[in-house]
Design a protein around this motif. Structure first.
Motif, PDB file in Angstrom:
ATOM      1  N   PRO A  74     -51.981 -64.351 135.084  1.00 14.07           N
ATOM      2  CA  PRO A  74     -52.432 -65.433 136.000  1.00 14.07           C
ATOM      3  C   PRO A  74     -51.822 -66.046 137.313  1.00 14.07           C
ATOM      4  O   PRO A  74     -50.435 -66.064 137.004  1.00 14.07           O
ATOM      5  CB  PRO A  74     -52.736 -66.394 134.870  1.00 14.07           C
ATOM      6  N   LYS A  75     -52.200 -66.273 138.215  1.00 11.41           N
ATOM      7  CA  LYS A  75     -51.484 -66.769 139.531  1.00 11.41           C
ATOM      8  C   LYS A  75     -50.982 -68.089 139.242  1.00 11.41           C
ATOM      9  O   LYS A  75     -51.753 -68.899 138.713  1.00 11.41           O
ATOM     10  CB  LYS A  75     -52.442 -66.946 140.641  1.00 11.41           C
ATOM     11  N   PRO A  76     -49.660 -68.320 139.214  1.00 17.50           N
ATOM     12  CA  PRO A  76     -48.995 -69.577 139.216  1.00 17.50           C
ATOM     13  C   PRO A  76     -49.113 -70.669 140.271  1.00 17.50           C
ATOM     14  O   PRO A  76     -49.702 -70.204 141.414  1.00 17.50           O
ATOM     15  CB  PRO A  76     -47.564 -69.359 138.991  1.00 17.50           C
ATOM     16  N   VAL A  77     -48.924 -71.638 139.993  1.00 18.24           N
ATOM     17  CA  VAL A  77     -48.917 -72.846 141.318  1.00 18.24           C
ATOM     18  C   VAL A  77     -47.505 -73.281 141.394  1.00 18.24           C
ATOM     19  O   VAL A  77     -46.735 -72.831 140.590  1.00 18.24           O
ATOM     20  CB  VAL A  77     -49.876 -74.237 140.969  1.00 18.24           C
ATOM     21  N   PRO A  78     -47.059 -73.455 142.597  1.00 12.25           N
ATOM     22  CA  PRO A  78     -45.732 -73.714 143.282  1.00 12.25           C
ATOM     23  C   PRO A  78     -45.172 -74.712 142.065  1.00 12.25           C
ATOM     24  O   PRO A  78     -45.698 -75.708 141.583  1.00 12.25           O
ATOM     25  CB  PRO A  78     -45.742 -74.492 144.364  1.00 12.25           C
ATOM     26  N   VAL A  79     -43.867 -74.467 141.684  1.00 12.87           N
ATOM     27  CA  VAL A  79     -42.947 -75.200 140.939  1.00 12.87           C
ATOM     28  C   VAL A  79     -43.312 -75.063 139.481  1.00 12.87           C
ATOM     29  O   VAL A  79     -42.729 -74.938 138.595  1.00 12.87           O
ATOM     30  CB  VAL A  79     -42.721 -76.594 141.377  1.00 12.87           C
ATOM     31  N   LEU A  80     -44.790 -75.684 139.223  1.00 11.97           N
ATOM     32  CA  LEU A  80     -45.268 -76.064 137.929  1.00 11.97           C
ATOM     33  C   LEU A  80     -45.520 -74.514 137.235  1.00 11.97           C
ATOM     34  O   LEU A  80     -45.338 -74.538 135.895  1.00 11.97           O
ATOM     35  CB  LEU A  80     -46.688 -76.782 137.807  1.00 11.97           C
ATOM     36  N   GLY A  81     -45.642 -73.676 138.097  1.00  9.65           N
ATOM     37  CA  GLY A  81     -45.922 -72.147 137.443  1.00  9.65           C
ATOM     38  C   GLY A  81     -47.363 -72.227 136.823  1.00  9.65           C
ATOM     39  O   GLY A  81     -48.570 -72.797 137.440  1.00  9.65           O
ATOM     40  N   ASN A  82     -47.300 -71.687 135.552  1.00 12.01           N
ATOM     41  CA  ASN A  82     -48.668 -71.519 134.734  1.00 12.01           C
ATOM     42  C   ASN A  82     -48.975 -72.624 133.745  1.00 12.01           C
ATOM     43  O   ASN A  82     -49.571 -72.206 132.862  1.00 12.01           O
ATOM     44  CB  ASN A  82     -48.714 -70.084 134.083  1.00 12.01           C
TER      45      ASN A  82
END
Length: 520
Positions: free
Chosen positions: A39-47
């Protein structure tokens, strides 16, 4: 309050910097190599948004279907790899066990709660190897028959309690699992439901599974280890109560480790000890002298046996009951097999097992369908690795996705259906080996549960005895309407359902007399 905000922002700042450093390092190490898909992560926070504390195996199953046999996610830069196929699990966790057998050292559970010496959390190295040698010495296949009398006693006691108060089945299962393990491991005989050691053990296991491991077992202090050094006055600040909780939980865990072990030592000194895991090893001079850490290793290894077996037992029996309520035809067929082989004048014994293939198939299907630990306990990769062109970074947490393996349609057609017949088919030895769920449900490689033969034997005797003597049905209300069991899963590690309604009673007067003659 300003102190709290400063601490919070400092922590988030450190986390941000650490994440940036991690990503730069990961990019440098990866080069042109590709991480496994996911799954595509978001910056810094990841998944973070993709994960859930309860029933994580359900989205993990969807990832396996979408992305394949390896799936990669990260939380604040901490890599998580889900291994979804038996072949990949064998290639990585078995064949490359020298680098895939480490365990993550979470600050909360390992350091603050002092569980780092339990077998499930011990880092891969000399200590973990010593612990496994002890377990193999006492629980290797040739040793299992030594424990048969204890299993028989625990099983008949369980049946007696069950027919006396079937509504309390969960308490009876807990006492069965707890008393059998205390007897096998320490030679300690439980005589009541409020036995001090039994209560101590249940409380400690409950804290470990439902408190320390809540929310997936990851605490803020695991992400920001420096928080473990906060002064006591700061523990009242928002989000900082973990350290106060850990002190209480640490004492519970240490009392559980020390209490039963001291009982064994005193029993040996007084000459009143029974045959057990601990006494067998403590009375073997060769084993005692093999390591200067012998007593320390034995104490923690013994404790780990209880912690590992009790939840597995409760989960397996719970799923067995659910399956029998939903499939009365399976229960009837098993009873017919037992009646033909064993008769109705005695209970099944281990000598009957080879002649009861359908009963064995029910246990196998219960393992497969129920999946006691769907995502296994994570391993930690000790160095960078590449598998089929996919880069797996050092330090990644590796989850054996047992749920996906036991729902593999290639191995198990119509996998959501409870169907013991699938294990009655005539197949070649290689296919039979691949389909045996015991290859998955007890873990993998050098961290596979060393007590798997003991657990398998004890649960076979319990389930075969329940089949021989009980009718298991869905309950009915006062109006005679069937009440469907409400199945809810809240345990983040074990797939243990919350208590549900179940109608259990002796299948005949002869069965009741048989139970009573063993426990008058």
């Amino acid at each position: 309050m300003p102190t709290t905000n400063t601490s919070l922002f400092t922590g988030l700042g450190c986390l941000l910097v650490a994440s940036i450093i991690y990503f730069r390092k990961l990019k440098a190490n990866a080069g042109n190599k590709h991480l496994p898909p996911g799954p595509k992560p978001v910056p810094v926070l990841g998944n973070v948004r993709d994960l859930q504390a309860k029933e994580l195996w359900l989205p993990a199953m969807n990832w396996a279907k979408q992305y394949g046999e390896l799936v990669y996610l990260h939380i604040f830069g901490q890599g998580l790899v889900f291994v979804n196929s038996p072949e990949a699990a064998s290639d990585l966790l078995d064949k490359r066990g020298s680098i895939y057998s480490d365990k993550p050292q979470f600050t909360m559970v390992c350091d603050l709660c002092n569980c780092k010496n339990m077998v499930a959390f011990t880092p891969y190295g000399e200590q973990s190897k010593r612990q496994r040698r002890l377990m193999h010495k006492a629980f290797g296949l040739p040793r299992i028959p030594n424990y048969y009398p204890l299993m028989k006693t625990a099983t008949t006691t369980f049946l007696s309690h069950l027919v006396a108060s079937p509504a309390d089945y969960l308490a009876h299962v807990r006492r069965y699992g707890g008393s059998l393990t205390l007897d096998v491991v320490y030679g300690y005989e439980v005589t009541s439901n409020d036995d001090s050691f039994l209560t101590m053990a249940e409380d400690a296991v409950g804290v470990l599974a439902n408190e320390i491991a809540s929310a997936g077992g990851v605490w803020l202090v695991d992400l920001l280890p420096w928080l473990q050094h906060i002064p006591r006055w700061a523990e009242g600040l928002p989000g900082m109560s973990f350290k106060r909780k850990a002190r209480g939980w640490k004492k519970q865990m240490e009392d559980f480790v020390d209490g039963p072990f001291e009982y064994v030592k005193n029993s040996i000194k007084s000459g009143s000890s029974k045959h057990s895991f601990c006494s067998t090893l403590m009375e073997d001079d060769t084993v005692v002298k093999s390591s200067e850490n012998f007593e320390f290793d034995l104490k923690w290894t013994a404790n780990s046996m209880y912690s590992a077996s009790i939840d597995t037992t409760i989960t397996t029996v719970s799923h067995f009951l659910l399956a029998m309520m939903d499939h009365p035809e399976v229960l009837k067929k098993a009873q017919q097999e037992i009646d033909a082989v064993v008769g109705q004048d005695r209970l099944p014994t281990f000598e009957d097992r080879a002649s009861l293939p359908y009963v064995d198939a029910i246990l196998e299907e219960t393992w497969r369908w129920g999946v006691p630990v769907p995502l296994n306990l994570p391993h930690r990769l000790m160095e960078d690795d590449i598998y089929k062109g996919q880069f797996i970074p050092k330090g990644s947490l590796i989850f054996g996705n047992i749920w996906a393996m036991c729902r593999n349609e290639g191995l198990y057609p119509d996998p959501e259906t409870f169907n013991p017949e699938r294990f009655m088919d005539k197949v070649d030895d290689e296919t039979r080996r691949k389909r045996d769920p015991r290859n998955f449900v007890f873990g993998f490689g050098r961290r596979q549960c060393p007590g798997n033969k003991l657990v398998d034997s004890s649960l076979w005797l319990l389930i075969s005895s329940m089949l021989a003597t009980l009718d298991i049905r869905k309950p009915v209300d006062d109006a005679g309407n069937v009440v469907e069991p409400k199945v809810v899963f809240e345990n983040p590690i074990f797939r243990t359902p919350n208590p549900f309604g179940c109608d259990m009673r002796p299948r005949s007067e002869k069965a009741l007399k048989l139970i009573r003659q063993h426990n008058p």
